[in-house]
Design a protein around this motif. Structure first.
Motif, short mmCIF file in Angstrom:
data_model
loop_
_atom_site.label_atom_id
_atom_site.label_comp_id
_atom_site.label_asym_id
_atom_site.label_seq_id
_atom_site.Cartn_x
_atom_site.Cartn_y
_atom_site.Cartn_z
N ILE A 182 0.85 -1.21 0.00
CA ILE A 182 0.00 0.00 0.00
C ILE A 182 0.89 1.25 0.00
N MET A 183 1.98 1.18 0.75
CA MET A 183 2.88 2.35 0.77
C MET A 183 3.43 2.60 -0.63
N SER A 241 4.32 6.32 -4.80
CA SER A 241 3.79 7.32 -3.87
C SER A 241 4.67 8.56 -3.85
N GLY A 280 -7.87 6.92 0.89
CA GLY A 280 -6.57 6.40 0.44
C GLY A 280 -6.72 5.67 -0.88
N ILE A 304 -4.94 6.87 -4.33
CA ILE A 304 -4.03 5.97 -5.06
C ILE A 304 -4.53 5.78 -6.49
N TRP A 326 1.93 11.02 3.45
CA TRP A 326 0.95 10.28 2.62
C TRP A 326 1.54 8.94 2.16
N THR A 327 2.83 9.00 1.77
CA THR A 327 3.45 7.77 1.25
C THR A 327 3.44 6.66 2.31
N GLY A 373 1.70 5.76 4.63
CA GLY A 373 0.40 5.77 5.31
C GLY A 373 -0.20 4.38 5.29
N ALA A 374 -1.36 4.30 5.88
CA ALA A 374 -2.15 3.07 5.83
C ALA A 374 -1.45 1.86 6.43
N MET A 418 -1.03 -1.17 -5.36
CA MET A 418 -1.26 -0.44 -4.10
C MET A 418 -2.75 -0.31 -3.84
N ILE A 422 -4.98 -1.70 -0.65
CA ILE A 422 -5.71 -0.84 0.30
C ILE A 422 -7.20 -1.14 0.25
N ALA A 482 -7.26 11.06 3.19
CA ALA A 482 -6.59 9.86 3.71
C ALA A 482 -5.73 10.23 4.91
N ASN A 496 -7.14 9.24 8.63
CA ASN A 496 -6.38 8.19 9.31
C ASN A 496 -5.65 8.72 10.54
N1 LIG Z 1 1.00 5.24 -0.09
C1 LIG Z 1 -0.36 5.46 -0.15
C2 LIG Z 1 -1.01 5.42 1.20
C3 LIG Z 1 -2.33 5.98 1.14
C4 LIG Z 1 -2.84 6.37 2.50
O1 LIG Z 1 -2.16 7.09 3.23
O2 LIG Z 1 -3.93 5.98 2.86
#
Ligand SMILES: NCCCC(=O)O
Length: 579
Positions: free
Chosen positions: A65-66, A71, A149, A153, A265-266, A268-269, A356, A360, A426, A430
């Motif tokens: 996901i990252m 990203s 997210g 993406i 952001w990169t 994340g998740a 990605m 997610i 996102a 989050n």
């Molecule tokens: N690298 C994308 C992560 C997306 C998000 O932060 O949800």
């Protein structure tokens, strides 16, 4: 491993679940090991999903996901305006704080690994007066953050896909917003199909996705400096590590802070590891190590990538940002390795960006499924059944997330500024969902915290939690800032503040007007009738709702739970549907 809780419910409960697990279920039909199912039973839930994910695959879902390089490419417009210092040191510093957030989450994820972890923990730790409202807020913020997210993406994917066509046509084509949305929509729908049909190999696929990411990273780290050396001079060390720029209308210091949005952001998740808790074997270790390994590797590899980009980027940063390809990364590749190399690497880039989105969506569907299991989503009873036929997955929430993403993605049609809000949705959604359970733990619930096999220790755990909370609040503020400066126009406005306030305000309005009458937190799905009075009382003391006398059956309202929280024989029982 935690062997008891504050209420001391575990030992007896363990006996109950252990006794029930000695059935004649063939090993291949077990959904989980006894230890995993027992730990889940302590949280009040029966095992319904199949534990297909190893530790490395749990790491893989967060790492994919990252999607480090895609990203970074998608967010260069946040970091390049602050110049190489923002790109390189902004990355390093922000990643360090993100790692601290991950460690704070790992403490909780190891102690209480369940798919809906964040809102579950919030409910567990918060004060009796606030627990239902806060848990409700966290559940919505997390669900929307994950779907945001997915949107961001897939929007990034659509832009990359179009940029490859632009490069192939030597810049003689400009995709309209409608074309970008059409590509976005196809991408989201394809993710829905793949997430529905590949469930049995989704864990194994994560290893492939990790390998694809690594290949792309290595190819870029080699191709950019070599290509640049052959075509022109690389930038010197002073430029890479000490050159500041300010291509924003903010003061230079704040431009540097805004560059942190790229790593934020990169990387994340990573809560995706938590959402896979009920599909991970040895979840109490797989979840925390998955979180930390994914963040740690992106911290390190991202730092290297940023140095390589700073070494090879055209020093005229405005030209890079204004690239006719619509993608600064495409321009950076183009300047170093020419048209054909760029087409090759950009194609790999958008393929990795595609996976990605798939990963997610898997994580988002598990979070929304867990939330519907606890009756908190509109149409929970519709979303709650898992699909036996498709491999014990929450098929309906997969398509619910796809639908929501398709609607939110309509922002692409308005303007790039509106679409940019998807990225910040996102981040802000989050961050709130990650921060609140940590906050509740240190404010109200420290005495209730029983560490799992991963624990930072009594001395460090609390300071780590506070640093994480402060950084997450800062991240929310950062995500709301318009990059168009102190006096934004409608075109340069950051609409995150509008979208997030609508999400958070809407969730709270929904709670106080209606949901407070029926949302009482996570529900027990283990067989309550099989527990002794003391065990039931102990679970109630944990803040769990046994569902007695509220018109909502334990298990989310669909059917009487019939098993005990251990291994359900595949295909026999549970809240499954046959689709
Ligand atoms: N690298 C994308 C992560 C997306 C998000 O932060 O949800």
């Amino acid at each position: 491993m935690a062997t008891t809780t504050a209420s001391g419910v575990q030992p007896d409960l363990e006996k109950t679940v252990s006794r029930r697990s000695h059935t004649n279920v063939p090993p291949e039909e077990l959904l989980a090991s006894e230890a995993d199912a027992e730990l889940l039973a302590r949280l009040g839930y029966k095992q319904e999903l199949r534990r297909n994910f190893t530790m490395i695959e749990v790491f893989g879902i967060a790492f994919s996901i990252m999607g480090l390089l895609p990203s970074i490419a998608s967010t260069l417009s946040f970091s390049v305006p602050a110049g190489p210092v923002g790109m390189v040191w902004g990355w390093f510093l922000a990643s360090m704080f993100i790692f601290i957030v991950g460690v704070a989450m790992a403490d909780l994820g190891s102690a209480m690994p369940t798919s809906g972890g964040l809102y579950w923990w919030t409910h567990y730790f918060a004060s009796p007066k606030t627990r239902n409202a806060l848990s409700f807020l966290v559940g919505y913020s997390n669900s929307l953050g994950l779907v945001g997210g997915l949107c961001s993406i897939d929007y990034g994917f659509a832009l990359m896909f179009c940029s490859v066509i632009v490069i192939a046509r030597d810049g003689n084509w400009t995709p309209s917003n409608g074309v970008v949305y059409a590509v976005f929509l196809c991408c989201v729908l394809l993710h829905g199909v793949l997430a529905s049909t590949l469930s049995k190999i989704m864990g194994k696929l994560q290893t492939v996705f990790v390998a694809m990411n690594i290949i792309l990273i290595v190819a870029t780290i080699i191709a950019l400096p070599v290509g640049k050396h052959l075509s022109s001079e690389r930038n010197d060390a002073h430029f890479i590590f000490a050159q500041t720029e300010n291509l924003t209308t903010w003061p230079t210091g704040w431009a540097f802070m805004l560059s942190w949005l790229s790593p934020i952001w990169t990387i994340g998740a990573f809560d995706s590891c938590v959402h896979m808790s009920e599909e991970a074997s040895n979840a109490a270790k797989a979840v925390p190590y998955g979180i930390m390994m994914s963040i740690g590797s992106c911290w390190f590899l991202g730092f290297i990538i940023m140095i390589v980009i700073a070494a090879t980027i055209n020093p005229d940063l405005e030209a890079v940002l204004g690239s006719s390809f619509g993608q600064p990364m495409a321009q950076i590749y183009y300047d170093a390795i020419g048209k054909h190399g760029t087409l090759g690497l950009m194609s790999l880039l958008f393929i990795v960006q595609f996976v990605m989105g798939l990963s997610i969506l898997v994580a988002a569907s598990r979070q929304t499924w867990a939330f519907s299991r606890d009756g908190a989503l509109p149409f929970s009873s519709f979303f709650r059944p898992i699909s036996k036929r498709m491999g014990y997955i929450p098929l309906r929430t997969i398509w619910g997330c796809v639908f929501l993403a398709a609607v939110l993605g309509l922002l692409c049609l308005i303007a790039p500024a509106a679409a940019a809000a998807l990225f910040s949705l996102a981040v802000a959604g989050n961050n709130l969902a990650w921060g609140l359970p940590i906050f509740c733990r240190v404010i109200w619930g420290q005495h209730k915290f029983v560490p799992g096999p991963f624990y930072t220790g009594d001395r460090f755990s609390k300071p780590i939690a506070w640093v994480a909370i402060i950084f997450l609040i800062f991240g929310i503020i950062l995500a709301m800032f318009p990059d168009g400066g102190p006096n934004p126009t409608p075109q340069s406005m950051n609409y995150t503040v509008v979208i997030n306030m609508a999400v958070w305000g809407g969730a709270m309005l929904y709670y106080f007007i209606d949901a407070r009458k029926w949302f009482t937190g996570p529900k027990i799905t283990i067989d309550v009738a099989a527990l002794s009075d003391e065990q039931q009382a102990a679970l109630v003391a944990e803040g769990l709702d046994l569902g007695v006398g509220e018109g909502i059956a334990p298990g989310g309202g669909l059917m009487e739970p019939q098993i005990t929280g251990v291994n359900e024989k595949a295909g026999e029982k549970g809240d499954t549907d046959s689709n």
